[in-house]
Design a protein around this motif. Structure first.
Motif, mmCIF file in Angstrom:
data_model
loop_
_atom_site.group_PDB
_atom_site.id
_atom_site.type_symbol
_atom_site.label_atom_id
_atom_site.label_comp_id
_atom_site.label_asym_id
_atom_site.label_seq_id
_atom_site.Cartn_x
_atom_site.Cartn_y
_atom_site.Cartn_z
ATOM 1 N N MET A 71 9.451 -16.163 -13.700
ATOM 2 C CA MET A 71 10.770 -15.622 -14.012
ATOM 3 C C MET A 71 10.719 -14.111 -14.231
ATOM 4 O O MET A 71 11.626 -13.380 -13.820
ATOM 5 N N LEU A 72 9.640 -13.636 -14.859
ATOM 6 C CA LEU A 72 9.490 -12.198 -15.059
ATOM 7 C C LEU A 72 9.361 -11.483 -13.708
ATOM 8 O O LEU A 72 9.932 -10.404 -13.502
ATOM 9 N N GLU A 73 8.631 -12.085 -12.788
ATOM 10 C CA GLU A 73 8.504 -11.501 -11.449
ATOM 11 C C GLU A 73 9.848 -11.538 -10.727
ATOM 12 O O GLU A 73 10.212 -10.581 -10.030
ATOM 13 N N ARG A 74 10.581 -12.644 -10.894
ATOM 14 C CA ARG A 74 11.892 -12.755 -10.248
ATOM 15 C C ARG A 74 12.842 -11.680 -10.762
ATOM 16 O O ARG A 74 13.516 -11.002 -9.965
ATOM 17 N N ASP A 75 12.886 -11.499 -12.077
ATOM 18 C CA ASP A 75 13.808 -10.533 -12.653
ATOM 19 C C ASP A 75 13.482 -9.101 -12.235
ATOM 20 O O ASP A 75 14.371 -8.245 -12.180
ATOM 21 N N ARG A 76 12.218 -8.874 -11.909
ATOM 22 C CA ARG A 76 11.822 -7.509 -11.545
ATOM 23 C C ARG A 76 11.965 -7.239 -10.046
ATOM 24 O O ARG A 76 12.349 -6.131 -9.661
ATOM 25 N N TYR A 77 11.683 -8.249 -9.221
ATOM 26 C CA TYR A 77 11.574 -7.980 -7.776
ATOM 27 C C TYR A 77 12.628 -8.691 -6.920
ATOM 28 O O TYR A 77 12.754 -8.377 -5.743
ATOM 29 N N TRP A 78 13.319 -9.679 -7.459
ATOM 30 C CA TRP A 78 14.228 -10.463 -6.601
ATOM 31 C C TRP A 78 15.504 -9.701 -6.287
ATOM 32 O O TRP A 78 16.083 -9.047 -7.115
ATOM 33 N N LEU A 101 0.825 -1.207 0.000
ATOM 34 C CA LEU A 101 0.000 0.000 0.000
ATOM 35 C C LEU A 101 0.861 1.260 0.000
ATOM 36 O O LEU A 101 0.441 2.308 -0.485
ATOM 37 N N ALA A 102 2.072 1.140 0.563
ATOM 38 C CA ALA A 102 2.994 2.284 0.568
ATOM 39 C C ALA A 102 3.736 2.420 -0.749
ATOM 40 O O ALA A 102 4.569 3.323 -0.907
ATOM 41 N N GLY A 103 3.476 1.511 -1.702
ATOM 42 C CA GLY A 103 4.090 1.603 -3.017
ATOM 43 C C GLY A 103 5.251 0.667 -3.243
ATOM 44 O O GLY A 103 5.843 0.658 -4.323
ATOM 45 N N ASP A 104 5.613 -0.161 -2.244
ATOM 46 C CA ASP A 104 6.737 -1.081 -2.384
ATOM 47 C C ASP A 104 6.198 -2.498 -2.545
ATOM 48 O O ASP A 104 5.822 -3.151 -1.571
ATOM 49 N N LEU A 105 6.148 -2.980 -3.792
ATOM 50 C CA LEU A 105 5.634 -4.331 -4.060
ATOM 51 C C LEU A 105 6.695 -5.405 -3.895
ATOM 52 O O LEU A 105 6.370 -6.600 -3.938
ATOM 53 N N GLY A 106 7.939 -5.028 -3.695
ATOM 54 C CA GLY A 106 9.014 -6.012 -3.633
ATOM 55 C C GLY A 106 8.823 -7.080 -2.576
ATOM 56 O O GLY A 106 8.882 -8.287 -2.884
ATOM 57 N N PRO A 107 8.589 -6.735 -1.294
ATOM 58 C CA PRO A 107 8.433 -7.771 -0.257
ATOM 59 C C PRO A 107 7.302 -8.737 -0.562
ATOM 60 O O PRO A 107 7.449 -9.946 -0.372
ATOM 61 N N LEU A 108 6.169 -8.224 -1.051
ATOM 62 C CA LEU A 108 5.030 -9.081 -1.348
ATOM 63 C C LEU A 108 5.351 -10.038 -2.488
ATOM 64 O O LEU A 108 5.058 -11.243 -2.400
#
Length: 581
Positions: free
Chosen positions: A574-581, A402-409
């Protein structure tokens, strides 16, 4: 909140002990569609109920019933279809004793002078003799009030004495429950003068061995304030609450409350501040019993905070409060696991300190301490399940999103699907090969069944549905044989092979993100139609647990791993991994 458990041997008398039979009676209740038809069976039943209560000679019996009927009739009058006649209108046309009595009560409840004068004009034509408590309801007044509290503070009885112009006396008894949010949990009327009711209560208290309660009088304004606050809380927290004749008696109670003085803005002693109580606890003999570790300090803070939130008094502890506390803190994510672990150990010290400070009798302290022994296992077992930790983690993840950081989720979801960081890093999108059904690790007694289930899955994958192809068939075969090898008992249970196949197809299609709008995905009902049998979510969970050898939950499901994910699903990950990992 839970009801009172009744552990105490010494408590205020049960309210039913003083509730008369007549005051508990109910008239046959009429719904909105029944009200306009007094000639029908419902109307006849209503008139017979009013006749019985009117002839009983008990003012409480009739006035409670009549007040409820008048209130319901008035509330539904505006919603009547065109051409229909309301109940009160019908009563004006039916000249019998019961309708005359009902109209007298309606005139006392009339909210404006026009309605009241109209009813009085009708009543001027009536000749049936009426009891003084019927004709004088509008002039009835609450003239005295008494208070009966519980030494542990679970609830209070407020007893009201009511006088009518003709000398009739009546008593109202209102029970305010603090464990349900300080609500009016019960209220009823007795057709006797308040002095007799009070004497009866005192006799019951003495029979129970309590010499500390004397039902002291209370100011009428304070009594009104307590009851009105509890009625507001009832509407807010438990609007559908019903018990015996409550809320049947509420209209009459509210009418009589208006005859009492306005309540003062502030009544009763203020509860101590939590910070002051905590400081006093750590300076007390009970606080000296503890080691003052960080976890103990946190646990004590949590307990006093809970009591203050629950009943607005950090020193109020009873068996019921202990039960509610240990149940609620079991799944409270704001309480750390380390503090929760100390709660069963420090709570007895908190209770002994609170009871000594409030002057609670020793036997009541013993009862309250026994509740800790009874309910502590609930807290410990609930925390051991890991649900609270999962809730806390989920809240933290969504707060960051909600604070704009989707990485942890997104990182959490990758680990949830793939099972480990190594699996996330090593993920590729190479299609799984076409594999034969491998029965080498399947128990011999399940060979025939596994083959039959696989046959239904093969038929699905050969049906030409785009997402359900040869690679999906391989995934289904791996899952099926894995379940048979690791948890064979789940396949030995009684179930149709085609139903098991349908469940596996639906479950793996969902895990591979294949359920959705065509043509790239397919509808869940399409799987059911092609296989010809329904799927079961409960059975899917059982099969998953057998495959993973881990009992998962909807909050923390066990990971299936990349071996059961088709290439298109792994490509998405893999697309999610490359963006957020």
């Amino acid at each position: 909140m839970p009801k009172k458990t009744g552990r105490s041997r010494r408590r205020p008398p049960n309210r039913s002990a003083t509730r008369s039979t007549a005051s508990r009676s109910r008239h046959p209740s009429a719904g909105p569609s029944d009200l306009p038809v007094p000639e029908g069976s419902e109307g006849q039943d209503l008139m017979m109920g009013l006749r019985r209560s009117l002839r009983s000679g008990d003012p409480a019996a009739f006035l409670v019933d009549a007040s409820a009927v008048v209130t319901l009739a008035t509330a539904t009058e505006a919603d009547l279809p065109d051409g229909w006649v309301g109940l009160l209108e019908a009563m004006c046309e039916i000249d019998i004793a019961e309708t005359t009595a009902l109209l007298h009560v309606a005139s006392a409840f009339a909210g404006d002078d026009l309605s009241r004068h109209r009813l009085l004009r009708v009543l001027a034509t009536r000749r049936q003799p009426m009891p003084g408590y019927v004709t004088g309801l509008r002039e009835a007044r609450v003239t005295s009030a008494y208070f009966m509290g519980d030494d542990l503070g679970d609830g209070d009885n407020v007893i009201l004495g009511i006088d009518f112009p003709d000398g009739t006396r009546m008593t109202a008894i209102v029970y305010i429950d603090h464990n349900m949010g300080t609500i009016v949990k019960d209220g009823f009327f007795i057709g006797e003068r308040v002095e007799l009711v009070r004497e009866r209560y005192l006799e019951l208290i003495e029979e129970q061995g309590d010499t500390t309660s004397d039902l002291p009088p209370m100011e009428l304004g304070e009594a009104r304030g307590r009851i009105e606050e509890a009625l507001d809380n009832l509407d807010m927290f438990h609007p559908d609450w019903e018990q015996d004749g409550w809320p049947l008696a509420r209209p009459l109670l509210e009418l009589l409350l208006e005859t009492m003085p306005e309540p003062d803005e502030v009544s009763g002693a203020a509860a101590p501040e939590v910070a002051d109580v905590v400081s006093a606890f750590w300076l007390s003999p009970e606080g000296a019993e503890l080691e003052r570790t960080t976890d103990e300090l946190d646990a004590v803070d949590e307990l006093f905070d809970f009591a203050a939130d629950h009943s607005r008094d950090p020193l109020r502890w009873s068996p019921v409060v202990v039960e509610v506390c240990l149940r609620e803190l079991t799944f409270d994510p704001t309480v750390s696991d380390s503090a929760a672990e100390q709660i069963p150990r420090v709570l007895p010290s908190v209770i002994r300190f609170a009871h000594r400070t409030r002057g609670i009798p020793p036997e009541r302290t013993t009862e309250t301490l026994a509740a800790v022994v009874e309910w502590a296992p609930v807290l410990e077992a609930g925390r051991a399940m890991g649900i609270t930790a999962a809730i806390r983690e989920s809240e933290e993840l969504y707060a960051a999103a909600l604070a704009g950081d989707l990485g942890p989720l997104m990182r959490h979801r990758l680990l949830e699907v793939l099972g480990s960081e190594d699996a996330v890093v090593a993920l590729d999108d190479t299609p799984h090969p076409d594999e034969e059904l491998d029965l080498s690790n399947v128990p011999a007694d399940l060979h025939e069944r596994v083959t039959a289930i696989s046959g239904h899955l093969d038929r699905l994958c050969a049906g030409g549905l785009p997402p359900v192809d040869t690679e999906f068939r391989t995934v289904c075969r791996r899952f099926l044989t894995g379940v048979a090898a690791r948890g064979p008992e789940v396949l030995r249970r009684r179930a149709k092979d085609v139903n098991t196949a349908s469940t596996i197809a639906w479950f793996l299609a969902k895990e591979n993100n294949l359920i959705g709008p065509p043509p790239d995905r397919l509808r869940a009902y399409t799987l059911v139609e092609v296989i010809g049998a329904p799927s079961s979510q409960d059975r899917a969970w059982a099969l998953r647990d057998a495959y993973t050898q881990v009992e998962g939950s909807y909050l923390r499901p066990a990971a299936l791993g990349p071996g059961l994910l088709v290439s298109r699903r792994r490509r998405e990950l893999m697309l999610e991994r490359d963006r957020y990992w």
